[in-house]
Scaffold this motif. Structure first.
Motif, mmCIF file in Angstrom:
data_model
loop_
_atom_site.group_PDB
_atom_site.id
_atom_site.type_symbol
_atom_site.label_atom_id
_atom_site.label_comp_id
_atom_site.label_asym_id
_atom_site.label_seq_id
_atom_site.Cartn_x
_atom_site.Cartn_y
_atom_site.Cartn_z
ATOM 1 N N HIS A 36 96.964 -0.755 82.236
ATOM 2 C CA HIS A 36 97.478 0.627 81.501
ATOM 3 C C HIS A 36 97.092 0.346 80.122
ATOM 4 O O HIS A 36 97.712 -0.598 79.471
ATOM 5 N N ARG A 52 92.794 4.175 90.738
ATOM 6 C CA ARG A 52 92.639 5.381 89.669
ATOM 7 C C ARG A 52 92.636 4.831 88.235
ATOM 8 O O ARG A 52 92.014 5.263 87.400
ATOM 9 N N GLN A 53 93.439 3.624 88.122
ATOM 10 C CA GLN A 53 93.711 3.201 86.599
ATOM 11 C C GLN A 53 92.317 2.619 86.090
ATOM 12 O O GLN A 53 91.878 3.019 84.996
ATOM 13 N N ASP A 56 90.184 5.658 85.325
ATOM 14 C CA ASP A 56 90.478 6.140 84.107
ATOM 15 C C ASP A 56 90.261 5.497 82.819
ATOM 16 O O ASP A 56 89.783 5.843 81.627
ATOM 17 N N ASN A 57 90.274 4.171 83.063
ATOM 18 C CA ASN A 57 89.823 3.131 81.874
ATOM 19 C C ASN A 57 88.232 3.425 81.624
ATOM 20 O O ASN A 57 87.854 3.528 80.559
ATOM 21 N N LYS A 59 86.558 6.011 82.383
ATOM 22 C CA LYS A 59 86.318 7.435 81.603
ATOM 23 C C LYS A 59 86.791 7.328 80.246
ATOM 24 O O LYS A 59 86.061 7.984 79.326
ATOM 25 N N ALA A 60 87.920 6.650 79.732
ATOM 26 C CA ALA A 60 88.153 6.681 78.344
ATOM 27 C C ALA A 60 87.002 5.970 77.683
ATOM 28 O O ALA A 60 86.785 6.422 76.528
ATOM 29 N N TYR A 95 86.134 11.073 91.600
ATOM 30 C CA TYR A 95 85.667 10.806 90.045
ATOM 31 C C TYR A 95 84.259 11.764 89.818
ATOM 32 O O TYR A 95 83.857 11.850 88.843
#
Length: 126
Positions: A36, A52-53, A56-57, A59-60, A95
């Protein structure tokens, strides 16, 4: 010529590498694990939460480079246990909505920090 891409919205590298490197029109995103970015804690409650994490990483980092998941042309998924394939595939697939990237999924003996999944991507910046 290449440009290093870094964002505080994804975990800092844990070794001598960059989060991503833009070379020409290609963005190479280093393998992401389930850290995170704000807490530095691994999200290992379930394979779903972990995946998911990781996504999300990814995507960031893409966002920092001015891209989104639609720019991804290739992904590599590394799994500690191929028995997690169906769950990882379901989360990963949520995603992407169309024009799915090329991909390979590989079972490996071990991953950094003893995580279960690591994903790297290559994106095209038009």
């Amino acid at each position: 010529m290449s440009t290093v891409i870094n964002t505080t919205n994804a975990p800092a590298p844990i070794g001598p590498y960059s989060q991503a490197v833009l070379a020409g029109n290609l963005l190479f995103v280093s393998g992401q694990i389930a850290f995170h970015p704000q807490t530095g804690e691994l999200q290992l409650q379930s394979i779903d939460a972990e995946t998911r994490q990781v996504m999300d990483n990814v995507k960031a980092i893409l966002t920092e480079a001015g891209l989104d998941l639609s720019a991804v042309v290739k992904t590599s998924i590394f799994l500690k246990d191929m028995g997690n394939f169906a769950e990882v595939n379901e989360i990963y697939g949520s995603y992407f909505t169309s024009n799915f990237p090329a991909r390979e999924t590989i079972q490996v003996a071990a991953l950094p920090k003893n995580v279960n999944v690591e994903i790297s991507v290559i994106a095209y910046k038009a």
